[in-house]
Scaffold this motif. Structure first.
Motif, PDB file in Angstrom:
ATOM      1  N   SER A  78       1.002  -1.226   0.190  1.00  0.00           N
ATOM      2  CA  SER A  78       0.217  -0.009   0.148  1.00  0.00           C
ATOM      3  C   SER A  78       0.964   1.302  -0.135  1.00  0.00           C
ATOM      4  O   SER A  78       0.208   2.348  -0.172  1.00  0.00           O
ATOM      5  N   HIS A 104      -9.545  -1.571   0.953  1.00  0.00           N
ATOM      6  CA  HIS A 104      -8.664  -1.001   0.394  1.00  0.00           C
ATOM      7  C   HIS A 104      -8.386   0.587   0.521  1.00  0.00           C
ATOM      8  O   HIS A 104      -7.253   0.926   0.532  1.00  0.00           O
ATOM      9  N   ARG A 106      -9.383   2.316   2.974  1.00  0.00           N
ATOM     10  CA  ARG A 106      -8.662   2.594   4.440  1.00  0.00           C
ATOM     11  C   ARG A 106      -7.361   2.444   4.500  1.00  0.00           C
ATOM     12  O   ARG A 106      -6.659   3.391   5.041  1.00  0.00           O
ATOM     13  N   ILE A 107      -6.651   1.342   3.827  1.00  0.00           N
ATOM     14  CA  ILE A 107      -5.065   1.342   4.108  1.00  0.00           C
ATOM     15  C   ILE A 107      -4.407   2.324   2.956  1.00  0.00           C
ATOM     16  O   ILE A 107      -3.332   2.732   3.385  1.00  0.00           O
ATOM     17  N   ARG A 108      -4.905   2.391   2.106  1.00  0.00           N
ATOM     18  CA  ARG A 108      -4.476   3.334   0.952  1.00  0.00           C
ATOM     19  C   ARG A 108      -4.742   4.806   1.135  1.00  0.00           C
ATOM     20  O   ARG A 108      -3.728   5.756   0.982  1.00  0.00           O
ATOM     21  N   CYS A 159      -6.140   3.964  -5.314  1.00  0.00           N
ATOM     22  CA  CYS A 159      -4.563   4.127  -5.211  1.00  0.00           C
ATOM     23  C   CYS A 159      -4.025   5.196  -5.540  1.00  0.00           C
ATOM     24  O   CYS A 159      -3.223   5.768  -4.662  1.00  0.00           O
TER      25      CYS A 159
ATOM     26  N   GLN B 145      -3.514  -6.595  -7.877  1.00  0.00           N
ATOM     27  CA  GLN B 145      -2.664  -6.013  -6.737  1.00  0.00           C
ATOM     28  C   GLN B 145      -3.709  -5.364  -5.788  1.00  0.00           C
ATOM     29  O   GLN B 145      -3.397  -5.408  -4.709  1.00  0.00           O
ATOM     30  N   ALA B 146      -4.845  -4.810  -6.256  1.00  0.00           N
ATOM     31  CA  ALA B 146      -5.927  -4.804  -5.204  1.00  0.00           C
ATOM     32  C   ALA B 146      -6.318  -5.606  -4.117  1.00  0.00           C
ATOM     33  O   ALA B 146      -6.257  -5.401  -2.892  1.00  0.00           O
ATOM     34  N   GLU B 149      -3.451  -6.218  -1.716  1.00  0.00           N
ATOM     35  CA  GLU B 149      -3.304  -5.168  -0.580  1.00  0.00           C
ATOM     36  C   GLU B 149      -4.396  -5.345   0.330  1.00  0.00           C
ATOM     37  O   GLU B 149      -4.113  -5.175   1.555  1.00  0.00           O
ATOM     38  N   VAL B 150      -5.587  -5.834  -0.053  1.00  0.00           N
ATOM     39  CA  VAL B 150      -6.760  -5.990   0.870  1.00  0.00           C
ATOM     40  C   VAL B 150      -6.541  -7.364   1.742  1.00  0.00           C
ATOM     41  O   VAL B 150      -6.883  -7.566   2.840  1.00  0.00           O
ATOM     42  N   ARG B 152      -3.695  -8.613   2.666  1.00  0.00           N
ATOM     43  CA  ARG B 152      -2.592  -8.202   3.616  1.00  0.00           C
ATOM     44  C   ARG B 152      -3.433  -7.302   4.854  1.00  0.00           C
ATOM     45  O   ARG B 152      -3.077  -7.519   5.934  1.00  0.00           O
ATOM     46  N   ALA B 153      -4.188  -6.571   4.366  1.00  0.00           N
ATOM     47  CA  ALA B 153      -4.892  -5.721   5.355  1.00  0.00           C
ATOM     48  C   ALA B 153      -5.765  -6.574   6.493  1.00  0.00           C
ATOM     49  O   ALA B 153      -5.808  -6.431   7.626  1.00  0.00           O
TER      50      ALA B 153
END
Lengths: 260, 240
Positions: A78, A104, A106-108, A159, B145-146, B149-150, B152-153
């Motif tokens: 991220s 997504h 929330r973390i980005r 992103c 990739q999305a 990332e999710v 991983r979260a």
């Protein structure tokens, strides 16, 4: 904020040094990566995405603003300045679209901005696809076109990175002329891995791949620009015929007359 | 001598990750040994021995849970590996119910999960994830990739203190930082007989003390003693 990405050449599949030893990509530029299937395009994408540091199979190195990137960019997806849109046309994630995007965002971005970002992302995706996406649908239930549209919207809005990398955009069941126009509104560096002549001719430069190596970098010239305009008109005419056929209409026969 | 215990659901790529680790250990001049603990079939030991010429072994747990089996044999395994001149022992264990954690204090605990799993997996695997030091996420090339990332979260939400490493084990991408973690980790304390001192399981395994464990096959909690549970209430103790 990132201003440029650099690829330092490594080795071809047979171990020879790559003919293109250095490639610089600046924010605002569009690069097309071309070459036959198996020429190493996707491996190049992987090198970029993982900020290769000489340890991947190609031996390439990727620099950010001229220096090796901080390890955080590599270790924490991220924090990566590159949004990658891969060839995937389906999701394996079994979450509802809304919950996926919310996590997504929330973390980005930030927990407080997440709700607004999700709405923007869905609106962007729905401009790209003819079949509107419902936030309550499961990711795994989306059609190929919806999945591609959501991936592009996610990369651009959630992103919001300075570099966007699209692998095979033309395979998507989406309106790609509109996708390009929408994407160009954002000031980013774009890398398109493409077999499509119109997309390739619209780029500022074409990187040619062969046998796993970057073999040439062709800057767009006057001939390319002239061809791009014609290819655009052909694309547009063909797209209208395609839509008419998909809609079940009868055709006049003269739709492509200008190019006959 | 260093020890790494690698756990994770079947076919997530534990061996593929370890193959890359072994290759890099040898390149650095560090001698590894490999132990596979599985239920009834494994050939990873033969494959790694043939490919790298390192000391390898396997243990079939048979009727015993493979993670309980690992607790039983780990001391012997460390002695064997040390006797074979290994500086790092890599233990791969096939957990069955994914509710326990085979990690021990003084050794690196690695859980291998695949990016293609359901998004709720990190919430389901419990201590196998939360008591690990490192969560290695494999098959990252198979998802967008999305989704990476999710996923991983979701891991970080379920286990905030676990270090997450994404790898493409087939191409060896992302493996190098794992080596740093392994070689920077603690050393085992061995006695003169090469037996490790003070190795302790990091977490208590789930309670499994009932008459089913010892072979009674009648269905229904009334047929059993020890820790039992009916459909409508939590676990309780029945019997002497």
């Amino acid at each position: 904020m990132l201003d440029s990405l650099t690829i330092l050449g490594g080795r071809s599949r047979t171990g020879e040094p790559e003919p293109v030893g250095r490639l610089d990509l600046r924010v605002g530029e569009v690069l097309a990566v071309v070459g036959p299937t198996g020429s190493g395009k996707t491996t190049l994408v992987n090198d970029l995405e993982l900020f290769a540091d000489g340890t991947t199979s190609t031996g390439r190195k990727v620099l950010v603003d001229g220096v090796p990137p901080p390890s955080r960019m590599r270790d924490e997806p991220s924090a990566s300045p590159i949004a990658l849109i891969t060839q995937h046309t389906s999701f394996l994630s079994d979450l509802p679209v809304g919950e996926f995007l919310l996590t997504h965002a929330r973390i980005r971005r930030s927990p407080t901005a997440a709700g607004r970002v999700v709405e923007e992302t869905l609106a962007f995706a729905n401009e790209l696809t003819g079949e509107p996406i419902d936030a309550r649908s499961r990711m795994t239930d989306l059609s190929g076109g919806q999945a591609r549209a959501l991936l592009i919207a996610d990369a651009t809005v959630v992103c919001d990175t300075p570099v966007v990398l699209l692998d095979e955009v033309e395979n998507a069941g989406i309106d790609r002329a509109r996708a390009l126009a929408l994407l160009r509104r954002h000031r980013k560096a774009f890398v398109f891995v493409t077999h499509d002549p119109h997309v390739a001719l619209l780029a500022d430069a074409r990187l040619v791949m062969k046998g796993g190596a970057m073999t040439a970098l062709l800057r767009a010239d006057e001939a390319d620009r002239r061809l791009a305009a014609v290819a655009g008109r052909m694309d547009f005419a063909l797209a209208r015929v395609r839509e008419a056929i998909r809609a079940g209409e009868r055709l006049a026969g003269s739709e492509l007359e200008a190019f006959a | 001598m260093r020890l790494a215990v690698v756990a994770g659901p079947a076919t997530t790529g534990k061996t593929a990750v370890l193959r890359q680790v072994v290759r890099r250990l040898l390149a650095r001049g560090v001698a590894p040994a490999f132990l596979k603990i599985d239920v009834q079939y494994a050939d990873e030991d033969e494959a790694l021995a043939a490919e790298f010429g390192i000391p390898t072994r396997k243990v079939y747990s048979g009727e015993l849970c493979p993670d309980h089996c690992s607790v039983m044999v780990l001391g012997d395994a460390v002695r064997w590996a040390a006797g074979a001149g290994a500086e790092v022992l890599l233990v791969e264990t096939a957990g069955l119910c994914l509710r326990c954690s085979p990690y021990v204090d003084g050794a690196l605990g690695i859980v291998v999960l695949e990016a293609t799993s359901g998004m709720n997996l990190p919430r389901k695997v419990g201590p196998m994830l939360s008591l690990a030091d490192v969560a290695v996420v494999t098959k990252i090339d198979r998802v967008s990739q999305a989704e990476r990332e999710v996923f991983r979260a979701r891991i970080e939400d379920a286990a905030p203190s676990v270090l997450v490493r994404e790898v493409n084990a087939l191409h060896g991408i992302g493996i190098d930082p794992l080596l740093g973690t392994l070689l920077g980790g603690p050393q085992l304390v061995l006695g003169e007989d090469l037996e490790p001192r003070g190795l302790r399981l990091r977490g208590a395994p789930p309670v499994g003390t009932c008459t089913i464990c010892v072979g009674k096959r009648d269905v229904g909690w009334r047929s059993h003693f020890g820790v039992v549970r009916p459909l409508e209430s939590a676990t309780f103790y029945r019997g002497e």
